[in-house]
Motif scaffolding. Structure first.
Motif, PDB file in Angstrom:
ATOM      1  N   PRO A   1       6.470  11.595  -4.460  1.00 60.58           N
ATOM      2  CA  PRO A   1       6.213  10.166  -5.683  1.00 60.58           C
ATOM      3  C   PRO A   1       6.244   9.057  -5.046  1.00 60.58           C
ATOM      4  N   SER A   2       5.419   8.199  -4.961  1.00 57.65           N
ATOM      5  CA  SER A   2       5.385   6.765  -4.897  1.00 57.65           C
ATOM      6  C   SER A   2       4.873   6.380  -5.838  1.00 57.65           C
ATOM      7  N   LYS A   3       5.896   4.903  -6.076  1.00 61.11           N
ATOM      8  CA  LYS A   3       5.805   4.239  -7.558  1.00 61.11           C
ATOM      9  C   LYS A   3       3.428   3.800  -7.806  1.00 61.11           C
TER      10      LYS A   3
ATOM     11  N   LEU B   1       4.957   4.366 -14.075  1.00 58.42           N
ATOM     12  CA  LEU B   1       4.010   5.342 -13.432  1.00 58.42           C
ATOM     13  C   LEU B   1       4.616   5.659 -12.022  1.00 58.42           C
ATOM     14  N   THR B   2       4.643   7.120 -11.413  1.00 53.05           N
ATOM     15  CA  THR B   2       4.888   7.847  -9.945  1.00 53.05           C
ATOM     16  C   THR B   2       4.405   8.861  -9.594  1.00 53.05           C
TER      17      THR B   2
ATOM     18  N   ARG C   1       7.081  17.096  -9.293  1.00 61.40           N
ATOM     19  CA  ARG C   1       6.281  16.369  -7.815  1.00 61.40           C
ATOM     20  C   ARG C   1       4.974  15.742  -7.526  1.00 61.40           C
ATOM     21  N   GLU C   2       4.860  15.463  -8.752  1.00 59.59           N
ATOM     22  CA  GLU C   2       3.307  15.357  -8.426  1.00 59.59           C
ATOM     23  C   GLU C   2       2.823  14.143  -9.517  1.00 59.59           C
ATOM     24  N   VAL C   3       3.640  13.995 -10.816  1.00 60.52           N
ATOM     25  CA  VAL C   3       3.644  13.010 -11.376  1.00 60.52           C
ATOM     26  C   VAL C   3       4.712  13.510 -12.158  1.00 60.52           C
TER      27      VAL C   3
ATOM     28  N   GLY D   1       1.166  -1.378   0.392  1.00 64.00           N
ATOM     29  CA  GLY D   1      -0.096  -0.403   0.043  1.00 64.00           C
ATOM     30  C   GLY D   1       1.122   1.455   0.217  1.00 64.00           C
ATOM     31  N   ILE D   2       0.088   2.599  -0.231  1.00 65.53           N
ATOM     32  CA  ILE D   2       0.955   3.908  -0.560  1.00 65.53           C
ATOM     33  C   ILE D   2       0.366   4.919  -0.053  1.00 65.53           C
TER      34      ILE D   2
END
Length: 655
Positions: free
Chosen positions: A160-162, A213-214, A191-193, A152-153
């Protein structure tokens, strides 16, 4: 061959055209590009025109090397044509010339055949022309595969998380990958996508592309759908393939904590099992949920709390606390629990009460409860009063007994309590039943029961009509006493039950009539009958032997057969404990047998039985039963009258 013969001619013609200054005109037309899918056959057409005709035209095909040099792959002269040896196309090409069109066919093309091809047209004069075509080979990529992160994230992550990765293989030209979130394309946003791609050229020359994608997730991303889209080119078109859709697990802190009573539904009463549940609108994994009872500090580290056999003190405020252990953020919620109760019923006066006959009876019943109650009074399971107070204006002996007060809570099923009150009414005894009671019996032993009401409990005495006291067993009952007496009887008798206490007495008479004595007297007075039987035995047809007679004297029921009349006499034997019905049957049987004996004797006197015909046939065998002697006795004489076979009177010495 014809070529050596015509060569001088051709040279001569060439010199002639040169001498006169007349040069041939050659033109070539080709498509800019030819597109074909890998594995198919590509056809490159070269359209040309010349005013010399086709007889002296030479056609040559080349492809351009990466260093811009030409490499000839096919040559067609007026008298000879062949593919060049040791090239990429030696065994895969062929040329077809039809009029002014020369078509080069390349079989089983691949991505390495993405080259520029040149068609050169030459004539007998030095003039020549060429055209160029770019061969473009396409290969559709495989279906894209997508993988989401397994863990989970958290929305609290700063960077940003993967989210996942998407991969497509073996395409040409290079395919492009685009990421989507809920049908909206995702573009790189600082810092977003962040979308990163990596391209791999396979040994076959095909392209494989992997994209990752992160992004910084939000709470609403817990329900978002992610997928990737692959765009690739084919001859004359652009196509798109969409991957499977994926979801991700998003961890977020709660903004609200709720606690509620799972069971029982509705009101709670003492003795119930209480189950509390707690939940929040977050799903953070590193957290602790605690349920605590504020009144007693009883707590559990769980989302469920179960308490059995709850009491009123178990009511109060229950609080549920959520603690996020990473940042130690805490949020709480609470609820109030009410445990309803009903205490034991209390009757005033307690246990028992005694009132004088005619006085007023008054008692009250109360039970402390958290809810509205209802009170009812019962006696012998019958409703006698409603409300907290039991009141009887003028008490009677029937008023006495055990009363039960039942207190219930109409609002809640199962909430009930009760208590009892013994009511005694002071007064003279009363005996159940009529004052004179008739008792008839066949038995020699009789049991009499006398039940008396009254308070204080009466004393019961038994006496007979001749003043004899009888020993009896006495027991106390709820409203008085009961006595049972057992004694033997030999004749009709009167027995008295006397119940007395401090306030008076009561007597009941039992008239006992014995049926057994009358029956026995009747049987004893009946006359006795005696019979004498003589037997004769026949030995042969010519000789008759008379045996010694056997005389039996009894007092009993007569027994008659076809050849013998016997009247045994027995003394009456009647059991004391016989029932009237059996005695009556015995009496009737005795009377019937006596009458039957008399009838047989009468017939015998008249000569109707036993063969009194006078003449005997001695030629026939006779049974010993042919000669019968009957002796009749009376109570007034001892003289025996003997009758022979022929009815003649015999003297005693003839027997």
């Amino acid at each position: 061959m014809a070529l050596p013969d015509t060569a001088p001619l051709l040279v001569g013609l060439l010199l002639l055209f040169h001498a006169f200054g007349a040069w041939a005109i050659v033109e070539v037309n080709m498509e800019d590009k030819v597109e074909v899918m890998a594995g198919e056959t590509a056809q490159i057409t070269c359209m040309f025109t010349t005013d010399e005709g086709l007889g002296g035209t030479t056609i040559q095909w080349f492809y351009v090397l990466p260093n811009k040099e030409r490499q000839r792959i096919y040559n067609k002269e007026p008298m000879h044509e062949a593919a060049e040896q040791n090239t990429l196309f030696t065994h895969r090409i062929s040329l077809n010339v039809s009029g002014t069109a020369a078509v080069l066919a390349i079989r089983d093309v691949g991505v390495r055949d993405n080259l520029e091809f040149i068609c050169v047209i030459k004539t007998l004069t030095p003039e020549e022309a060429e055209g160029r075509t770019q061969l473009k080979v396409f290969k559709s990529p495989t279906f894209p595969t997508i993988e989401a992160v397994e863990t989970g994230i958290s929305v609290n992550e700063e960077a940003p998380s993967k989210i996942g990765s998407c991969r497509v293989k073996n395409g040409y030209p290079k395919p492009n990958i685009t990421w989507y979130r809920n049908n909206m394309p995702l573009r790189n946003t600082p810092r977003e996508v962040v979308v990163t791609s990596r391209t791999t050229i396979e040994s076959s020359g095909l392209f494989s592309v992997q994209s990752e994608l992160t992004m910084k997730v939000k709470k609403e991303d817990k329900d978002a759908v992610f997928y990737c889209e692959v765009i690739y080119v084919v001859p004359g078109a652009t196509k798109m393939t969409e991957s499977q859709h994926i979801n991700i697990t998003v961890y977020y802190l709660p903004t609200e904590v709720n606690i509620w009573v799972e069971s029982p539904k509705g009101n709670i009463k003492e003795g119930d099992t209480l189950e509390l549940r707690c939940d929040n609108n977050g799903n953070y994994p590193s957290s602790i949920t605690t349920i605590k009872h504020q009144n007693s500090e009883y707590s559990v580290e769980n989302k469920t709390m179960v308490r059995t056999n709850v009491k009123r003190l178990d009511g109060g405020v229950y609080e549920c606390t959520f603690l996020e252990t990473d940042n130690f953020e805490e949020i709480s919620g609470s609820t109030k629990v009410s445990v309803n109760y009903l205490e034991s019923a209390v009757i005033t006066p307690k246990d028992s009460i005694a009132v004088m006959e005619g006085e007023e009876l008054k008692a009250s019943c109360n039970a402390l409860s958290s809810l509205q109650t209802s009170t009812t009074w019962f006696k012998n399971e019958k409703l006698v009063s409603k409300g907290n107070t039991l009141s009887v204006k003028s008490a009677t002996l029937e008023t006495a007994g055990m009363y039960k007060c039942v207190v219930t809570v109409p609002e809640m099923e199962g909430m009930k309590t009760s208590s009892t009150l013994q009511v005694n009414v002071k007064g003279s005894p009363q005996i159940l039943g009529p004052d004179v009671q008739e008792v008839e019996t066949y038995e020699t032993t009789v049991n009499l029961t006398c039940s008396a009401t009254g308070f204080p409990a009466p004393t019961i005495m038994w006496t007979t009509s001749d003043g004899k006291n009888l020993n009896a067993l006495q027991t106390e009952t709820e409203d008085g006493a009961q006595s049972v007496v057992t004694f033997k009887i030999t004749s009709n008798v009167k027995v008295f039950c006397n119940a007395s206490n401090d306030f008076g007495s009561k007597v009941v008479e039992f008239n006992i009539k014995t049926i057994l004595n009358t029956t026995l007297t009747t049987i004893t007075s009946m006359p006795t009958i005696s019979t004498t039987t003589r037997s004769t035995t026949t030995i042969s047809s010519d000789t008759v032997v008379h045996t010694t007679p056997t005389t039996t004297t009894t007092t009993s029921t007569n027994t008659i057969t076809d050849d013998t009349v016997q009247t045994p006499t027995k003394s009456p034997n009647i059991k004391k404990e016989s029932k009237g019905f059996v005695i009556a049957i015995i009496i009737i049987a005795i009377f019937l047998l006596a009458i039957l004996g008399s009838v047989l004797y009468f017939l015998y006197k008249k000569g109707r039985i036993c063969g009194r015909s006078g003449k005997q046939d001695f030629s026939k065998r006779k049974s010993s039963k042919d000669n019968i002697v009957v002796e009749m006795k009376s109570d007034n004489t001892e003289e025996a009258i003997l009758l022979g076979v022929n009815g003649e009177k015999q003297q005693p010495n003839d027997q």
